[in-house]
Design an enzyme around this catalytic site. Sequence first.
Site, PDB file in Angstrom:
ATOM      1  N   LEU B 125     -13.810 -35.602 -89.028  1.00  0.00           N
ATOM      2  CA  LEU B 125     -14.963 -35.276 -89.859  1.00  0.00           C
ATOM      3  C   LEU B 125     -15.617 -33.973 -89.394  1.00  0.00           C
ATOM      4  O   LEU B 125     -15.737 -33.020 -90.155  1.00  0.00           O
ATOM      5  CB  LEU B 125     -15.975 -36.437 -89.827  1.00  0.00           C
ATOM      6  N   GLY B 131     -21.604 -30.994 -88.572  1.00  0.00           N
ATOM      7  CA  GLY B 131     -21.688 -32.091 -87.624  1.00  0.00           C
ATOM      8  C   GLY B 131     -22.594 -33.144 -88.202  1.00  0.00           C
ATOM      9  O   GLY B 131     -22.192 -33.925 -89.059  1.00  0.00           O
ATOM     10  N   GLU B 364     -20.580 -40.034 -83.100  1.00  0.00           N
ATOM     11  CA  GLU B 364     -20.639 -40.936 -84.259  1.00  0.00           C
ATOM     12  C   GLU B 364     -22.031 -40.984 -84.889  1.00  0.00           C
ATOM     13  O   GLU B 364     -22.552 -42.042 -85.225  1.00  0.00           O
ATOM     14  CB  GLU B 364     -20.147 -42.338 -83.896  1.00  0.00           C
ATOM     15  N   GLU B 368     -30.674 -39.084 -83.552  1.00  0.00           N
ATOM     16  CA  GLU B 368     -31.630 -38.591 -84.551  1.00  0.00           C
ATOM     17  C   GLU B 368     -31.153 -38.996 -85.950  1.00  0.00           C
ATOM     18  O   GLU B 368     -31.943 -39.437 -86.789  1.00  0.00           O
ATOM     19  CB  GLU B 368     -31.777 -37.066 -84.442  1.00  0.00           C
TER      20      GLU B 368
END
Lengths: 263, 388
Positions: B125, B131, B364, B368
Amino acid sequence: MNVIVVLRALRDPDSFTVNRRAQKIFVNREAYRLNPSDHNALEAALALADGAAGAVTVTAVSYGGQTAADVLYQARAMGAARAVWVSEPALHQADASVLTRVLQRVLEYLGGADLVLMGDGVLDADLAQVGPRLAAALDWPFVEAAHRVQLAPDDDNRLVGVLANSAAGAGGFRAVSAALPAVATIAADSNKPRYAPAARIIRVYAEAQAVESVTAADLGLDETAMTALVTRRGESFPPERTLGQRIEAPDELAAQLVAALRR
Amino acid sequence: MDFTFSPEHIALRRMIREFCDQELRPRARQVDRTGQQDREFLRWMGELGFFGIPFSQEYGGAGAGEIGYCILMEELNRVCPSTATIIGAHIGIATMSLYLDGSPALKRKYLPDLCTGRAIGAFGLTEPNAGSDAAGIQLRATLEGDSYFLDGQKMWITNGPIADLVMVLAVTDPALGARGGATVFVVESNTPGFSAGKPEKKMGLHGSPTSLLNFDEVRVPKENVLGQVGLGFVTFMKTLDIGRVSLGAATLGGAEAALQASLRWVKARSQFGRPIANMQSIQFMLADMATDVEALRSLVYRTAWLVDSGRPFIKEAGMCKLLGSEIASRCIDRAVQIHGALGVSREFHLERGWRDARIAEIFEGTNEIQRIVIASELLQEIGVRIRP
């Protein structure tokens, strides 16, 4: 051919502390496990079945309360084809004479066996007699503390290559063979028991009759048969052992050691 | 209400714990030092079912559900967080995305190998410019004939250097972007044009290789589209939602290991003439650690139960990851304090545990992001919809 392996569940040695001063055993948590050398016996039995392409059937047998059923599920998950639980909680306290009678009846219930394996001792009771007693009662050959069990490739009716460490001297092994049917006890740490694959654990618990339960009455055992020869009157601890002699000076070491051993 | 584990889960934990204590523990330090986990050893774990623990037996999994998977992650992470991370990325995100949204044919093709560890999976991903803002991915997939061609980069990919299969999120329609224009592809790592970079040098999890992935006109047949074209972002978000539960379970294992080590130490270590277990300052730290661990255990296994019983779990899953990573970090830090200088010695496992724990607050989905997930679920319950 039918291989029966006898298992005992016992309190995990890490789950209690022995307090000599108070002359008491303190149970810190409820934890049970399969008797270590029975674990090795189970592995020895499963190893026989591994190479036999279905010709060897391993049946695990245990006795006592729910913890006995738990070790039987473990045995099924490791690969035992069948498990029989003599569900009599009182049997956990039974002596070798009672257990021998129980096992004899279990063998009858199972329609006989070609080989009976069990650990060469149990941690929580003095039951090393069960193996030889059972062999004597059945009039079968007995092999004590075997390290490995093999079946003869040329003659189906002989059990060969039983490597026992008794009377072999200086760390060696002695090969013993015995005619089947026979009883053998398996030495602790003589093999490395396999781990049960996760999928088998889940499958075994989903099975309706993964562990067959029988009672003493089902086996035709009456009160006389269930009465122990040994009665327990109390608990006491053996006296604490005193420290041995410490030999300090290196140059005199050999001479002193010889002298000490001669005494 | 019933808070007991089923007999099969108890038996499963016993087997896994025995394996971890006897087989994995002696290797853990070496794995950290060399940065490698032996492939044969991983294969052995695969044979025991570790690589497919939650998935249905129909596809070669163990059928132990989310609860069984949490048990595995907790036990692995008690002993070797690097190995736990290899398996966690493999099951929790890579294989899970295929399991959740793959077509029956694609599942039949890849799941048996993934579930038995014959193939190791990775989940692609993160990119150099995407990110926390996962919707900002740029890796491009263009359809030519009956194949897609993938071009671009992925970064910080767990299992990147050792993966046989990579589930990659790529942009199939730049006009729509992530919402409707992103698609997941199953890429075999031996496909020409695909390459993994050198393992990154990280503070912790040395044995869990992380790397950049390069895609240079990597040809992927149409059949390897995971789920529907354009809906890849949904698949990946769904996968991450569920992955947070087991990540929480892993952090539980780390926190527990710290507590157990501390309990052994305070009994053995004497100062001022008596075991330090007698010091109130130590007792307070132990009490706080044990309270943290117990709270986390309740949250993790209740959430796993929500998953297995088909109930909504997204909010709780975010909490598992958020609370778990913070609890693990502070429990291990306290354990270091209790152990004194031994705590920072490289000859002892706590230093490794301390380094290994930190990333859980980041990967993962950073903590936050977890707070945003939790808040958006909370606010949705009162009819307020927020977008990050």
